[in-house]
Every structure is written in C-alpha cells, then in structure tokens.
Write a protein that holds these residues in place. Structure first.
Motif, PDB file in Angstrom:
ATOM      1  N   TYR A 300       2.259  62.927  31.527  1.00  0.00           N
ATOM      2  CA  TYR A 300       2.502  64.350  31.784  1.00  0.00           C
ATOM      3  C   TYR A 300       1.280  65.032  32.409  1.00  0.00           C
ATOM      4  O   TYR A 300       1.401  65.757  33.414  1.00  0.00           O
ATOM      5  N   ILE A 301       0.085  64.799  31.830  1.00  0.00           N
ATOM      6  CA  ILE A 301      -1.114  65.445  32.358  1.00  0.00           C
ATOM      7  C   ILE A 301      -1.431  64.924  33.752  1.00  0.00           C
ATOM      8  O   ILE A 301      -1.950  65.653  34.608  1.00  0.00           O
ATOM      9  N   GLY A 302      -1.092  63.644  34.012  1.00  0.00           N
ATOM     10  CA  GLY A 302      -1.250  63.121  35.369  1.00  0.00           C
ATOM     11  C   GLY A 302      -0.399  63.879  36.368  1.00  0.00           C
ATOM     12  O   GLY A 302      -0.830  64.160  37.493  1.00  0.00           O
ATOM     13  N   GLY A 397      -9.220  54.168  39.777  1.00  0.00           N
ATOM     14  CA  GLY A 397      -9.140  52.824  39.214  1.00  0.00           C
ATOM     15  C   GLY A 397      -9.191  51.707  40.238  1.00  0.00           C
ATOM     16  O   GLY A 397      -8.542  50.667  40.065  1.00  0.00           O
ATOM     17  N   LEU A 398      -9.958  51.874  41.308  1.00  0.00           N
ATOM     18  CA  LEU A 398     -10.076  50.833  42.322  1.00  0.00           C
ATOM     19  C   LEU A 398     -10.812  49.628  41.750  1.00  0.00           C
ATOM     20  O   LEU A 398     -11.851  49.773  41.124  1.00  0.00           O
ATOM     21  N   PRO A 399     -10.282  48.404  41.947  1.00  0.00           N
ATOM     22  CA  PRO A 399     -10.996  47.204  41.482  1.00  0.00           C
ATOM     23  C   PRO A 399     -12.400  47.122  42.061  1.00  0.00           C
ATOM     24  O   PRO A 399     -12.660  47.586  43.169  1.00  0.00           O
ATOM     25  N   ALA A 400     -13.323  46.544  41.264  1.00  0.00           N
ATOM     26  CA  ALA A 400     -14.749  46.431  41.576  1.00  0.00           C
ATOM     27  C   ALA A 400     -15.504  47.728  41.298  1.00  0.00           C
ATOM     28  O   ALA A 400     -16.696  47.828  41.587  1.00  0.00           O
ATOM     29  N   THR A 401     -14.821  48.720  40.738  1.00  0.00           N
ATOM     30  CA  THR A 401     -15.503  49.910  40.234  1.00  0.00           C
ATOM     31  C   THR A 401     -15.291  49.979  38.721  1.00  0.00           C
ATOM     32  O   THR A 401     -14.375  49.360  38.178  1.00  0.00           O
ATOM     33  N   SER A 402     -16.132  50.743  38.049  1.00  0.00           N
ATOM     34  CA  SER A 402     -16.038  50.823  36.589  1.00  0.00           C
ATOM     35  C   SER A 402     -14.706  51.411  36.136  1.00  0.00           C
ATOM     36  O   SER A 402     -14.218  51.091  35.049  1.00  0.00           O
ATOM     37  N   GLY A 422       2.963  49.426  27.729  1.00  0.00           N
ATOM     38  CA  GLY A 422       2.062  49.012  28.807  1.00  0.00           C
ATOM     39  C   GLY A 422       2.537  49.496  30.163  1.00  0.00           C
ATOM     40  O   GLY A 422       1.727  49.904  31.006  1.00  0.00           O
ATOM     41  N   LEU A 423       3.857  49.480  30.377  1.00  0.00           N
ATOM     42  CA  LEU A 423       4.411  49.944  31.650  1.00  0.00           C
ATOM     43  C   LEU A 423       4.170  51.431  31.849  1.00  0.00           C
ATOM     44  O   LEU A 423       3.765  51.877  32.936  1.00  0.00           O
ATOM     45  N   LEU A 424       4.397  52.226  30.791  1.00  0.00           N
ATOM     46  CA  LEU A 424       4.140  53.665  30.893  1.00  0.00           C
ATOM     47  C   LEU A 424       2.656  53.944  31.119  1.00  0.00           C
ATOM     48  O   LEU A 424       2.290  54.825  31.904  1.00  0.00           O
ATOM     49  N   ALA A 425       1.810  53.188  30.427  1.00  0.00           N
ATOM     50  CA  ALA A 425       0.372  53.381  30.609  1.00  0.00           C
ATOM     51  C   ALA A 425      -0.047  53.067  32.039  1.00  0.00           C
ATOM     52  O   ALA A 425      -0.925  53.730  32.602  1.00  0.00           O
ATOM     53  N   ALA A 426       0.586  52.069  32.635  1.00  0.00           N
ATOM     54  CA  ALA A 426       0.223  51.655  33.998  1.00  0.00           C
ATOM     55  C   ALA A 426       0.572  52.697  35.050  1.00  0.00           C
ATOM     56  O   ALA A 426       0.062  52.639  36.172  1.00  0.00           O
ATOM     57  N   LEU A 429      -2.148  54.457  37.143  1.00  0.00           N
ATOM     58  CA  LEU A 429      -2.669  53.923  38.401  1.00  0.00           C
ATOM     59  C   LEU A 429      -1.990  54.588  39.590  1.00  0.00           C
ATOM     60  O   LEU A 429      -2.608  54.813  40.634  1.00  0.00           O
ATOM     61  N   ILE A 430      -0.706  54.921  39.412  1.00  0.00           N
ATOM     62  CA  ILE A 430       0.039  55.598  40.486  1.00  0.00           C
ATOM     63  C   ILE A 430      -0.350  57.065  40.553  1.00  0.00           C
ATOM     64  O   ILE A 430      -0.712  57.586  41.616  1.00  0.00           O
ATOM     65  N   PHE A 431      -0.285  57.751  39.408  1.00  0.00           N
ATOM     66  CA  PHE A 431      -0.596  59.177  39.398  1.00  0.00           C
ATOM     67  C   PHE A 431      -2.059  59.426  39.758  1.00  0.00           C
ATOM     68  O   PHE A 431      -2.378  60.368  40.495  1.00  0.00           O
ATOM     69  N   GLY A 432      -2.961  58.573  39.222  1.00  0.00           N
ATOM     70  CA  GLY A 432      -4.381  58.736  39.518  1.00  0.00           C
ATOM     71  C   GLY A 432      -4.660  58.619  41.002  1.00  0.00           C
ATOM     72  O   GLY A 432      -5.412  59.412  41.575  1.00  0.00           O
TER      73      GLY A 432
END
Length: 507
Positions: A300-302, A397-402, A422-426, A429-432
């Motif tokens: 939601y906050i995303g 959340g780009l790979p190779a970054t923290s 896990g699916l909802l948490a993932a 990556l889309i919203f971010g």
C-alpha cells in the motif's frame, strides 16, 4: 546469549559520550562566541564540529576491528551500579545484531556535519551540537542492556531532533515537530509500563535477565503489544506512520538524513532486543499481525509513493515501505529473514541518507522539492546526475547494490515461509522501480525544463566527496555482503534458538 567478552578499553562509553560531550561543548562555545560578538565564531564552529564527528567515529571503528564474529554473546561489556536501590545499572554491550548500527550512526553524523557546512548560517553551533548529542544518544540505544538506561536514551533522542526540526525546518516546522514528538512520546508510555511490570516480576532492569523470565501467555501478549506501540511508531509501521512524511518534508536536510538512516532503526532494533526474546510465545502467536502490517507497508505505501509530487515525501514513503521489509524479515523467524532484515536496515541507512542528501543538494540551489519544477538536470549537473541515478537504482533494489541484498534475503526467506507472502513482498521490486524511475525520469533526464534548471551548477568538491563516500559503501555492501553478514550470523542463530524455547511457566 549471556556470555560476555569485556575489553580493557571502554569503547562503547567512548562511542556514546565523545559525541555527547563534544556536542555540549560546541553549544557552550557557540553561546559564548555569540555573547562576545565574535565575527569568526561561525567559521570556527564547522571545523570543530567536523573534528568532533571524526573523533566520535574512531572508537566505533575499533569496535568493528576487535569484534569476535564467532561469539554469540555480548562483547565490550561495561557494567556499573547506577541506582542501587532499584537495581539499575549502567550496562552496555553489543552483539552481532547491534554491532553495525554503532559505526553507521557515527558515520552518518560525519556526513550530516559536512552537508550543513555552507547551508546552515543561523546558529551553526546549536545545529552541529544537536546532531552530535543525538548521535551519542542513538548509539546508547543500540548499546544499552539495562531497561531503564535504554528507555532514557530512547526518549532523549526526541529532544535534539525536535529542536532541529523546530528551528531549521520549513514553513510548517512547528506542526511537524509537535506531531513527531507527540506520536513518539505517546507510543513510548506503554513501554514504560511494560518495563515497570518486568521489573516487578524480576527485581531487576537487566534486559538479559528479562530474556530468561518465564511469563504466561497473557502477560506476554500484553507486553508485546506495549512494546509494539513504541516500536511501531518509531519504525514507522502502518497505520501509525503519518508523522514521518510531515517530519521529513519540514526537516532540514540533516534532520531528514538522520531520521531515515538511523532513527527509524531504533524501533526495528527494539523488536529484536525486547519484543521477540522477552515474549517469544506472544511473538509467534501474533506473527500474523506483524506480517500483515509489514505487507501493507510494502504494497500500500509503495502505491502511495507513486503519486507523490514532492521528492522528499516520495523518499519518505519509500522508507516506510523498505522498513516494512525489515519487520517482515524478523517475524518469519528464519535466519535468512532476520539477517536480511538487519542487512536491509544497514543498507537503508546508506541509501536513504544518500537520497535525502541528493535532494538537499538540489534544494540548496533551487529551493524547491517539487518534481514538476525540475527536468533535464543531467544537462547542467552531470556528476550529480550520475550519483543520483546510482542511489535511485540502489533504492529500487538493483543487483550489485546494497539495496538488493537485504530485499533478496527477506524475499527468499518469505518464500520458504509461505509462497504467497513472498510473492506479495516481491511486489516492492516493481513498485520501488516504478516510483523511483518516475522521479528520476522527470528530475534528471529530458530537456532543460526552465531557466532555474539552466542556471544550476554541478556539485562542489565537498558535495562530491560526501556523496561518493556513501556511493562506495553502497557498492561495497552490494558486491561483498558477507563482510556484513558474517558479523551477525552467530548472534542471529542464537536469538532464533532462544525463540524456539517456550517461556510459558512450567507446571
């Protein structure tokens, strides 16, 4: 988890009291200089503040160098009687869970001092001194092993931040400062009740003794809810998050950096040190509530962040979503999830701090945070644009970054716990990526939007060094996360083993 390793040098006390005493000395110096009408006092305050911040960082580096990662208990322990009558002690120690937050706090303070070097013209001694005092108090929260000592440090952090927002904030600074203060103070009152109850049951304020205290399910649930009120506000979790966007928007750049990078971590840390080990059965019983609130923050906050027009508000809501990942990782009760949550906390300290510093660089030049006022910044500020895009990618959340490491660990742990969770948490990556790229596209790329953007000048050497320093940490943590996780593995496994043992009284 109760075996101790002491040190001949009081590194923790030095980490706590060096910035506090330097900050107070800076306040006295600034007041005396102002009373004497010294014209050069302002220029002298800044180098003195920087020297104090660097001196405060040094003992925290010694902690990392001397830390024994194979030991699950607390290290650098200091314990002295404080209030004998009530069995209150000056009791300090760090383990693999808390060790990284001490140097992170000191390092962020150095960047805050550098960031305010040319910007803060009104009472710079008070500004720098407030942040130094705040740094010591926040380190005290991460080191305290006495319940009353923890509460004193935890509540005292409100005062310097309240001053910073109230004096150097934006047009609605008084409203934002009061809202911040009241939300966090009211949330902590029930925590004080819980601490007094635990003292009445154990006869001590020793947090580690509370970890062993056998409690029935009903008092465990009440204690868990009491702690939840304070820590959820501090994180902040939905629906008690509304103070954060206002505080971020009105706070000066340094205030926003410390709020996002460190102060939000105080609440998440509280779950690991208090809620879970003191009330493990209640934590397991109410895990569904924590997971639900965490997923609401992530999803939601995303979505809320997607519609923001103010850069600071967008990053503020992004912080709430990222902290939802942290609490989700904690309450799936797996080593991967808890370590992922801690890694996410450290990473978020670097990334969110860098994002607010970047927004501060733009605001110092144009005095606007509205996305619509920008466009084509890369044409005038190529160095800044490269760093801003890098931090934005880390935020997404780009790979190779923290930013990728903690999110990946939590998602992996969540999938093992429950695929749908896990699916909802993932979806973060889309919203971010969506809200971050939306902001980057409109602010950085395209044609020069107006004359104000056309007049922009690229980062100064001071600003470049500050942002590059954070960029190196973000990159190093993304490429070599084991350098961080190796410190916490043993302590996290010890915590989870402790949680697996019921605290219900034996018949």
């Amino acid at each position: 988890m109760t075996s101790f390793i002491s040190s001949s040098v009081p590194w923790l006390s030095l980490s706590i009291w060096t910035p506090i005493l330097c900050g107070l000395a800076l306040l006295v110096f600034g007041r005396q200089a102002a009373a004497g009408g010294s014209a050069g006092s302002g220029s002298l305050v800044r180098p003195l503040a920087l020297v104090a911040a660097v001196l405060s960082l040094l003992p925290t580096v010694a902690l990392i160098v001397d830390f024994n990662a194979s030991h699950a208990g607390f290290q650098f322990v200091e314990k002295f009687a404080w209030i004998d009558r009530f069995s209150v002690h000056y009791f300090l120690g760090v383990d693999g869970i808390s060790i990284w937050f001490v140097p992170l706090t000191a390092l962020i303070t150095v960047f805050v001092v550098v960031a305010g070097w040319e910007v803060i013209e009104d009472r710079p001694a008070v500004y720098m001194g407030a942040f130094l005092v705040l740094s010591g108090l926040m380190i005290g929260v991460f080191c305290a092993l006495d319940g009353l000592l923890f509460y004193v440090f935890f509540e005292a952090t409100l005062i310097p931040m309240y001053i910073v927002i109230g004096i150097w904030g934006g047009p609605r600074r008084v409203y934002a400062a009061f809202k911040f203060f009241l939300y966090t103070l009211m949330g902590s009152l029930l925590t004080l009740v819980a601490l007094v109850y635990l003292y009445s049951q154990s006869g001590t304020f020793d947090i580690l003794a509370w970890h062993k205290l056998p409690l029935a399910m009903e008092p465990q649930i009440l204690i868990f809810l009491a702690f939840l009120m304070a820590f959820a506000v501090k994180v902040p979790m939905w629906p008690v998050h509304t103070w954060l966007p206002d505080a971020h928007v009105e706070a000066p750049t340094g205030g926003s950096v410390v709020l996002a990078a460190i102060m939000l971590k105080l609440g998440a840390y509280g779950f690991l040190r208090f809620s879970m080990p003191i009330a493990p059965d209640a934590s397991a019983e109410l895990a569904w509530l924590m997971i639900t609130l965490s997923l609401v923050a992530v999803v939601y906050i995303g979505l809320v962040a997607l519609v923001q027009q103010d850069m600071k508000k967008l990053v503020a809501y992004s912080s709430i979503a990222h902290m939802g990942f942290v609490t989700l990782g904690f309450f799936i009760f797996s080593s991967l999830g808890v370590q992922g949550g801690i890694v996410q906390m450290v990473s978020h300290g670097f990334v969110s701090g860098a994002m607010f510093l970047c927004i501060g660089v733009l605001y110092d030049r144009m005095h606007s945070r509205e996305i619509s006022d920008y466009g084509g910044v890369i044409n005038r500020m190529p160095k800044f644009a490269a760093l801003f895009v890098f931090f934005a990618m880390a935020n997404a959340g780009l790979p190779a970054t923290s930013g990728f490491v903690g999110e990946f660990m939590v998602i992996l742990g969540a999938v093992k716990f429950n695929f749908w969770i896990g699916l909802l948490a993932a979806t973060t990556l889309i919203f971010g990526a969506a809200y971050t790229l939306w902001m980057v596209k409109r602010v950085i790329f395209g044609e020069v939007a107006n004359d104000h953007v056309a007049a922009l000048q690229d980062v100064t050497p001071r600003e470049f060094a500050m942002l590059m320093g954070l960029a190196l940490w973000v990159l190093y943590m993304g490429i070599h996360p084991a350098a961080f996780t190796d410190y916490m593995t043993t302590s996290v496994d010890g915590l989870l083993q402790h949680l697996s043992v019921s605290k219900l009284p034996k018949p």
